[in-house]
Scaffold this active site. Structure first.
Site, PDB file in Angstrom:
ATOM      1  N   CYS A 289      17.200  20.350  -7.376  1.00  0.00           N
ATOM      2  CA  CYS A 289      17.967  20.702  -8.592  1.00  0.00           C
ATOM      3  C   CYS A 289      17.293  21.817  -9.384  1.00  0.00           C
ATOM      4  CB  CYS A 289      18.159  19.460  -9.467  1.00  0.00           C
ATOM      5  SG  CYS A 289      16.657  18.889 -10.273  1.00  0.00           S
TER       6      CYS A 289
ATOM      7  N   ASN B 231      -7.674 -12.834   5.164  1.00  0.00           N
ATOM      8  CA  ASN B 231      -8.212 -12.164   3.992  1.00  0.00           C
ATOM      9  C   ASN B 231      -9.728 -12.294   3.950  1.00  0.00           C
ATOM     10  OD1 ASN B 231      -6.817 -10.728   1.774  1.00  0.00           O
ATOM     11  ND2 ASN B 231      -8.075 -12.035   0.470  1.00  0.00           N
ATOM     12  N   LEU B 232     -10.376 -11.310   3.293  1.00  0.00           N
ATOM     13  CA  LEU B 232     -11.854 -11.386   3.250  1.00  0.00           C
ATOM     14  C   LEU B 232     -12.325 -12.663   2.563  1.00  0.00           C
ATOM     15  CD1 LEU B 232     -14.332  -9.719   4.065  1.00  0.00           C
ATOM     16  CD2 LEU B 232     -14.361  -8.763   1.745  1.00  0.00           C
ATOM     17  N   GLU B 233     -11.556 -13.040   1.516  1.00  0.00           N
ATOM     18  CA  GLU B 233     -11.867 -14.314   0.826  1.00  0.00           C
ATOM     19  C   GLU B 233     -10.543 -14.949   0.428  1.00  0.00           C
ATOM     20  OE1 GLU B 233     -14.349 -12.305  -1.879  1.00  0.00           O
ATOM     21  OE2 GLU B 233     -12.745 -11.750  -3.244  1.00  0.00           O
TER      22      GLU B 233
ATOM     23  N   CYS C 102      11.682  20.886  -9.005  1.00  0.00           N
ATOM     24  CA  CYS C 102      12.363  20.137  -7.935  1.00  0.00           C
ATOM     25  C   CYS C 102      13.058  21.138  -7.014  1.00  0.00           C
ATOM     26  CB  CYS C 102      13.398  19.189  -8.544  1.00  0.00           C
ATOM     27  SG  CYS C 102      14.490  18.426  -7.321  1.00  0.00           S
TER      28      CYS C 102
ATOM     29  N   ALA D 264     -10.542  -7.602   7.900  1.00  0.00           N
ATOM     30  CA  ALA D 264      -9.271  -7.426   8.624  1.00  0.00           C
ATOM     31  C   ALA D 264      -9.486  -6.881  10.033  1.00  0.00           C
ATOM     32  CB  ALA D 264      -8.361  -6.493   7.828  1.00  0.00           C
TER      33      ALA D 264
ATOM     34  N   HIS E 141       5.869  -0.713  -2.799  1.00  0.00           N
ATOM     35  CA  HIS E 141       5.313  -0.030  -3.979  1.00  0.00           C
ATOM     36  C   HIS E 141       5.366   1.483  -3.818  1.00  0.00           C
ATOM     37  CE1 HIS E 141       2.841  -3.843  -5.223  1.00  0.00           C
ATOM     38  NE2 HIS E 141       4.129  -3.958  -5.441  1.00  0.00           N
TER      39      HIS E 141
ATOM     40  N   ASN F 123       0.833  -1.201   0.000  1.00  0.00           N
ATOM     41  CA  ASN F 123       0.000   0.000   0.000  1.00  0.00           C
ATOM     42  C   ASN F 123       0.870   1.254   0.000  1.00  0.00           C
ATOM     43  OD1 ASN F 123      -2.079  -1.833   0.235  1.00  0.00           O
ATOM     44  ND2 ASN F 123      -2.293  -1.572   2.460  1.00  0.00           N
TER      45      ASN F 123
HETATM   46  N1  APR Z   1     -10.487  -7.229   5.063  1.00  0.00           N
HETATM   47  C1  APR Z   1      -9.585  -8.127   4.570  1.00  0.00           C
HETATM   48  N2  APR Z   1      -9.377  -8.341   3.246  1.00  0.00           N
HETATM   49  C2  APR Z   1     -10.109  -7.599   2.394  1.00  0.00           C
HETATM   50  C3  APR Z   1     -11.073  -6.652   2.818  1.00  0.00           C
HETATM   51  C4  APR Z   1     -11.245  -6.487   4.218  1.00  0.00           C
HETATM   52  N3  APR Z   1     -12.141  -5.614   4.720  1.00  0.00           N
HETATM   53  N4  APR Z   1     -11.654  -6.099   1.718  1.00  0.00           N
HETATM   54  C5  APR Z   1     -11.064  -6.669   0.645  1.00  0.00           C
HETATM   55  N5  APR Z   1     -10.145  -7.578   1.045  1.00  0.00           N
HETATM   56  C6  APR Z   1      -9.274  -8.416   0.220  1.00  0.00           C
HETATM   57  C7  APR Z   1      -9.901  -8.844  -1.085  1.00  0.00           C
HETATM   58  O1  APR Z   1     -10.617 -10.061  -0.913  1.00  0.00           O
HETATM   59  C8  APR Z   1      -8.662  -9.037  -1.975  1.00  0.00           C
HETATM   60  O2  APR Z   1      -8.175 -10.369  -1.856  1.00  0.00           O
HETATM   61  O3  APR Z   1      -8.155  -7.634  -0.126  1.00  0.00           O
HETATM   62  C9  APR Z   1      -7.635  -8.071  -1.379  1.00  0.00           C
HETATM   63  C10 APR Z   1      -7.385  -6.854  -2.238  1.00  0.00           C
HETATM   64  O4  APR Z   1      -6.807  -7.304  -3.427  1.00  0.00           O
HETATM   65  P1  APR Z   1      -6.364  -6.221  -4.536  1.00  0.00           P
HETATM   66  O5  APR Z   1      -7.476  -5.279  -4.762  1.00  0.00           O
HETATM   67  O6  APR Z   1      -5.814  -7.015  -5.693  1.00  0.00           O
HETATM   68  O7  APR Z   1      -5.204  -5.397  -3.838  1.00  0.00           O
HETATM   69  P2  APR Z   1      -3.694  -5.833  -3.629  1.00  0.00           P
HETATM   70  O8  APR Z   1      -3.582  -7.313  -3.494  1.00  0.00           O
HETATM   71  O9  APR Z   1      -3.148  -4.992  -2.545  1.00  0.00           O
HETATM   72  O10 APR Z   1      -3.012  -5.389  -5.030  1.00  0.00           O
HETATM   73  C11 APR Z   1      -1.610  -5.545  -5.133  1.00  0.00           C
HETATM   74  O11 APR Z   1      -1.679  -4.454  -7.291  1.00  0.00           O
HETATM   75  O12 APR Z   1      -2.609  -2.791  -8.535  1.00  0.00           O
HETATM   76  C12 APR Z   1      -1.471  -3.152  -7.858  1.00  0.00           C
HETATM   77  O13 APR Z   1       0.144  -1.760  -6.908  1.00  0.00           O
HETATM   78  C13 APR Z   1      -1.168  -2.193  -6.740  1.00  0.00           C
HETATM   79  O14 APR Z   1      -0.309  -2.676  -4.541  1.00  0.00           O
HETATM   80  C14 APR Z   1      -1.288  -3.049  -5.496  1.00  0.00           C
HETATM   81  C15 APR Z   1      -1.064  -4.454  -6.018  1.00  0.00           C
END
Ligand code: APR
EC number: 2.3.1.286
Length: 241
Positions: free
Chosen positions: A144, A208-210, A141, A226, A114, A97
């Site tokens: 510079c 994870n949510l799923e 900047c 979470a 990231h 994040n």
């Molecule tokens: N609690 C826990 N998990 C959650 C919740 C919640 N409230 N809400 C959503 N999620 C889970 C979703 O089920 C999903 O598996 O969080 C995950 C989010 O996945 P992504 O949207 O793909 O985000 P992320 O995995 O962080 O993406 C990775 O991709 O686009 C690039 O640079 C960007 O850092 C990012 C990277």
């Protein structure tokens, strides 16, 4: 669960900040359903239309103060402090994040692989500076004094993430690896659990949510929001000693 653990690495993704009001990327209401990632998160998109890319990042940067850490961020900060107090245990948060919610919750040992939305970087001299302001192609900047080279200090697709060497060392040394709120779609973060398993010493947990793409690679996987899972998991870890 077992434990006690003394070298913990926690990988977080957008899901840990969702209950703070920040969008995830790939959920059904995710950011990549609203804008094309090719247009706002690639070097090609920036070259094609820098103003559009700046606008996308400016809205997040200038609005970041309006979001607050949630109970999951706070539980990880509590775990870091407790571990350090108990004969030098260590917790490292490796986050995908770009928000500052881990730091605002009190976490001190955080690596942003990231990048960070509250930092800007000059591509002419390499200076990285804090900023909560909107920037653009005319931004000069401060180091510079060259205009036209300042960009968001975030990692776009096709660019190398930051801190990979240090992350590799920590993954090899940890005794517990926890992945929170990430879909397991984007490498190298999605490959961290495999890297940990290859070293054969750490317990691996997904919160994870799923189930994520890589859920079956974890020794333990729990589903839920979470803000429910992380505080409960931290309490279990602290009770285990
Ligand atoms: N609690 C826990 N998990 C959650 C919740 C919640 N409230 N809400 C959503 N999620 C889970 C979703 O089920 C999903 O598996 O969080 C995950 C989010 O996945 P992504 O949207 O793909 O985000 P992320 O995995 O962080 O993406 C990775 O991709 O686009 C690039 O640079 C960007 O850092 C990012 C990277």
């Amino acid at each position: 669960m077992a434990g006690p653990y003394r070298r913990i690495v926690v990988l977080t993704g957008a899901g840990i900040s969702k209950e703070s009001g920040l969008d995830t990327f790939r959920d059904k209401d995710g950011l990549w359903t609203k804008v094309r990632l090719e247009d706002v998160a690639t070097p090609g998109g920036f070259a094609r239309n820098p103003d559009y890319v700046h606008d996308f990042h400016n809205s997040l940067r200038t609005g970041m103060a309006g979001y607050s850490p949630n109970a999951a961020h706070e539980a990880l900060a509590r775990l870091e402090a407790e571990l350090a107090a108990r004969n030098g245990g260590r917790l490292l948060v490796v986050t995908q994040n770009v928000d500052d919610l881990h730091e605002r919750a009190g976490s001190r040992n955080v690596l942003h692989m990231h990048g960070e939305i509250l930092k800007i970087r000059c591509e002419n001299c390499g200076t990285v500076a804090e900023s909560r302001e909107a920037i653009g192609t005319a931004t000069i900047c401060a180091t510079c004094t060259t205009p036209g080279y300042v960009r968001p200090h975030v990692v776009w697709f096709e660019e190398m993430p930051f801190h990979m060497a240090k992350i590799g060392v920590e993954l090899a040394a940890c005794d517990l690896f926890v992945s929170i709120g990430t879909s397991g779609n984007v490498y190298p973060a999605a490959g961290f659990v495999d890297e940990v398993r290859r070293h054969g010493r750490a317990h691996t947990v997904e919160l994870n949510l799923e189930p994520s793409e890589g859920a079956t690679l974890f020794a333990e996987a729990r589903q839920g929001p979470a803000t429910d899972l992380v505080p409960a998991f931290v309490e279990e870890l602290l009770a285990a000693g």
